[in-house]
Design a protein around this motif. Structure first.
Motif, PDB file in Angstrom:
ATOM      1  N   PRO A 111      50.689  29.846  31.972  1.00 22.91           N
ATOM      2  CA  PRO A 111      50.728  31.297  31.708  1.00 22.91           C
ATOM      3  C   PRO A 111      50.429  32.155  32.928  1.00 22.91           C
ATOM      4  O   PRO A 111      51.047  33.214  33.117  1.00 22.91           O
ATOM      5  N   LEU A 112      49.491  31.716  33.779  1.00 24.69           N
ATOM      6  CA  LEU A 112      49.189  32.497  34.981  1.00 24.69           C
ATOM      7  C   LEU A 112      50.356  32.501  35.966  1.00 24.69           C
ATOM      8  O   LEU A 112      50.565  33.473  36.684  1.00 24.69           O
ATOM      9  N   THR A 113      51.123  31.411  35.980  1.00 28.05           N
ATOM     10  CA  THR A 113      52.318  31.364  36.832  1.00 28.05           C
ATOM     11  C   THR A 113      53.340  32.385  36.358  1.00 28.05           C
ATOM     12  O   THR A 113      53.954  33.091  37.158  1.00 28.05           O
ATOM     13  N   VAL A 114      53.507  32.475  35.026  1.00 29.78           N
ATOM     14  CA  VAL A 114      54.444  33.449  34.458  1.00 29.78           C
ATOM     15  C   VAL A 114      54.010  34.870  34.816  1.00 29.78           C
ATOM     16  O   VAL A 114      54.825  35.706  35.216  1.00 29.78           O
ATOM     17  N   LEU A 115      52.709  35.153  34.696  1.00 31.42           N
ATOM     18  CA  LEU A 115      52.202  36.486  35.029  1.00 31.42           C
ATOM     19  C   LEU A 115      52.340  36.785  36.518  1.00 31.42           C
ATOM     20  O   LEU A 115      52.658  37.911  36.916  1.00 31.42           O
ATOM     21  N   PHE A 116      52.085  35.765  37.349  1.00 34.80           N
ATOM     22  CA  PHE A 116      52.178  35.956  38.796  1.00 34.80           C
ATOM     23  C   PHE A 116      53.597  36.344  39.191  1.00 34.80           C
ATOM     24  O   PHE A 116      53.814  37.316  39.944  1.00 34.80           O
ATOM     25  N   TYR A 117      54.598  35.602  38.686  1.00 35.33           N
ATOM     26  CA  TYR A 117      55.974  35.913  39.047  1.00 35.33           C
ATOM     27  C   TYR A 117      56.467  37.196  38.384  1.00 35.33           C
ATOM     28  O   TYR A 117      57.367  37.860  38.912  1.00 35.33           O
ATOM     29  N   MET A 118      55.882  37.560  37.245  1.00 35.19           N
ATOM     30  CA  MET A 118      56.208  38.837  36.632  1.00 35.19           C
ATOM     31  C   MET A 118      55.881  39.974  37.599  1.00 35.19           C
ATOM     32  O   MET A 118      56.709  40.857  37.849  1.00 35.19           O
ATOM     33  N   CYS A 119      54.677  39.941  38.145  1.00 37.19           N
ATOM     34  CA  CYS A 119      54.251  40.992  39.079  1.00 37.19           C
ATOM     35  C   CYS A 119      55.005  40.900  40.399  1.00 37.19           C
ATOM     36  O   CYS A 119      55.390  41.921  40.985  1.00 37.19           O
ATOM     37  N   LEU A 120      55.238  39.673  40.872  1.00 37.95           N
ATOM     38  CA  LEU A 120      55.893  39.471  42.163  1.00 37.95           C
ATOM     39  C   LEU A 120      57.336  39.973  42.142  1.00 37.95           C
ATOM     40  O   LEU A 120      57.817  40.571  43.123  1.00 37.95           O
ATOM     41  N   VAL A 121      58.038  39.754  41.040  1.00 37.69           N
ATOM     42  CA  VAL A 121      59.436  40.189  40.927  1.00 37.69           C
ATOM     43  C   VAL A 121      59.521  41.688  40.666  1.00 37.69           C
ATOM     44  O   VAL A 121      60.356  42.398  41.241  1.00 37.69           O
ATOM     45  N   GLN A 122      58.643  42.206  39.801  1.00 36.20           N
ATOM     46  CA  GLN A 122      58.753  43.597  39.387  1.00 36.20           C
ATOM     47  C   GLN A 122      58.223  44.577  40.433  1.00 36.20           C
ATOM     48  O   GLN A 122      58.615  45.750  40.433  1.00 36.20           O
ATOM     49  N   LEU A 123      57.362  44.122  41.322  1.00 31.99           N
ATOM     50  CA  LEU A 123      56.824  45.008  42.364  1.00 31.99           C
ATOM     51  C   LEU A 123      57.938  45.565  43.252  1.00 31.99           C
ATOM     52  O   LEU A 123      58.054  46.790  43.399  1.00 31.99           O
ATOM     53  N   PRO A 124      58.795  44.724  43.846  1.00 29.76           N
ATOM     54  CA  PRO A 124      59.865  45.299  44.683  1.00 29.76           C
ATOM     55  C   PRO A 124      60.888  46.100  43.874  1.00 29.76           C
ATOM     56  O   PRO A 124      61.492  47.040  44.404  1.00 29.76           O
ATOM     57  N   LEU A 125      61.087  45.750  42.594  1.00 27.96           N
ATOM     58  CA  LEU A 125      61.999  46.530  41.762  1.00 27.96           C
ATOM     59  C   LEU A 125      61.504  47.976  41.633  1.00 27.96           C
ATOM     60  O   LEU A 125      62.264  48.932  41.797  1.00 27.96           O
ATOM     61  N   GLY A 126      60.215  48.109  41.330  1.00 28.49           N
ATOM     62  CA  GLY A 126      59.634  49.434  41.211  1.00 28.49           C
ATOM     63  C   GLY A 126      59.670  50.190  42.529  1.00 28.49           C
ATOM     64  O   GLY A 126      59.907  51.404  42.553  1.00 28.49           O
ATOM     65  N   LEU A 127      59.457  49.468  43.630  1.00 27.04           N
ATOM     66  CA  LEU A 127      59.444  50.105  44.953  1.00 27.04           C
ATOM     67  C   LEU A 127      60.830  50.617  45.334  1.00 27.04           C
ATOM     68  O   LEU A 127      60.989  51.757  45.788  1.00 27.04           O
ATOM     69  N   VAL A 128      61.850  49.781  45.155  1.00 26.28           N
ATOM     70  CA  VAL A 128      63.219  50.152  45.542  1.00 26.28           C
ATOM     71  C   VAL A 128      63.748  51.283  44.654  1.00 26.28           C
ATOM     72  O   VAL A 128      64.304  52.276  45.145  1.00 26.28           O
ATOM     73  N   LEU A 129      63.577  51.135  43.341  1.00 24.76           N
ATOM     74  CA  LEU A 129      64.138  52.120  42.416  1.00 24.76           C
ATOM     75  C   LEU A 129      63.382  53.454  42.447  1.00 24.76           C
ATOM     76  O   LEU A 129      63.956  54.503  42.144  1.00 24.76           O
ATOM     77  N   GLY A 130      62.101  53.403  42.800  1.00 22.07           N
ATOM     78  CA  GLY A 130      61.327  54.635  42.799  1.00 22.07           C
ATOM     79  C   GLY A 130      61.027  55.196  44.172  1.00 22.07           C
ATOM     80  O   GLY A 130      60.319  56.205  44.294  1.00 22.07           O
TER      81      GLY A 130
END
Length: 282
Positions: free
Chosen positions: A171-190
């Motif tokens: 579960p911690l791996t899933v959460l880690f990659y959730m944040c790792l993938v979504q961080l640049p998405l939020g940065l680029v789009l916003g």
């Protein structure tokens, strides 16, 4: 700690996250909210993995599935936070409760899970609940409602992807990659709409980041301590709770149709979770 107390923590977390989203609406762009949430989540989850000493949780052999899951989850979050600024809080929560029903349909298509009579009844009840909530005969369906329904579909896709990942991933791996993938998405789009938050906005942004993690943490522990049907039932207490919050803080009217529609969706979920009794042995 009893399951009820864990669920209390989850309910409070979800409500605080919704209040944070409402307070930031119009002042901080949704993509910046998701970016900040990912940064806080990445720091907290990384610290937890380092503290555990199990550094293999940082690695995965299923990067493609993580990417797909988090694209769906990011889209779901965007629609949910967008809805918080446009709709009464209770209506957002009520429409979000369609997620388990969408999950049934998507799992049937992607995972080839059989659609039993019990599941079809659950889908029918949930669909009826949506119709009651949207009340298309009484007033025009707001486009914002469709954003939240779309968010529920994306959340369902993310849930199915999580189920696929759960066979091999911690579960911690899933959460880690959730944040790792979504961080640049939020940065680029916003990136073009980033603002320097005020001191109070930083408080709400931090609260959203922390409660996003605490809500899932509490739900996971509640699931370990009691039956899923009990957790689902307690989770529906979010609706009257956020209805009271909306009335007290934002003078929102709490419509009886919301409660009626949510009750139909709750019934549908419970029907789906009810296991048939095994036949007695001869």
């Amino acid at each position: 700690m009893p399951a009820f107390l864990w669920m209390t923590g989850a309910l409070v977390s979800f409500c605080l996250m919704a209040i944070g989203g409402r307070e930031l609406a119009g002042g901080v762009n949704t993509f910046q909210i998701l970016l900040t949430r990912s940064v806080i989540g990445l720091l907290v989850v990384s610290a937890l993995i380092l503290r555990s000493g199990r550094l293999e949780r940082f690695r995965t052999q299923r990067a493609g599935l993580h990417l797909g899951r988090n694209l769906f989850h990011f889209a779901g979050q965007y629609g949910w936070f967008l809805g918080l600024g446009l709709l009464p809080l209770a209506q957002v929560f009520a429409l979000e409760f369609t997620t388990p029903l969408w999950t049934l349909l998507i799992a049937a298509v992607l995972l080839k899970e059989a659609l039993s009579v019990r599941k079809l009844v659950a889908i029918a009840l949930g669909s009826l609940g949506v119709v009651v909530i949207l009340n298309p005969g009484g007033e025009m369906v707001q486009s914002a409602s469709l954003y939240v329904l779309a968010a529920a579909v994306f959340y369902a896709l993310a849930h199915v992807s999580t189920k696929m990942l759960s066979t091999t991933e911690d579960p911690l791996t899933v959460l880690f990659y959730m944040c790792l993938v979504q961080l640049p998405l939020g940065l680029v789009l916003g990136a073009s709409r980033l603002v320097m938050p005020t001191a109070m906005q930083w408080v709400w942004l931090t609260l959203i980041g922390l409660t996003a993690l605490s809500a899932h943490f509490c739900m996971t522990h509640a699931m370990k301590r009691t039956e899923v049907s009990v957790v689902v039932t307690l989770d529906f207490l979010r609706l009257p709770l956020i209805g009271v919050v909306g009335m007290l803080l934002y003078a929102e009217a709490f419509k009886p149709l919301l409660l009626a529609g949510a009750a139909l969706m709750l019934l549908g979920n419970l029907v789906n979770l009810t296991q048939p009794r095994p036949k007695p042995a001869d």
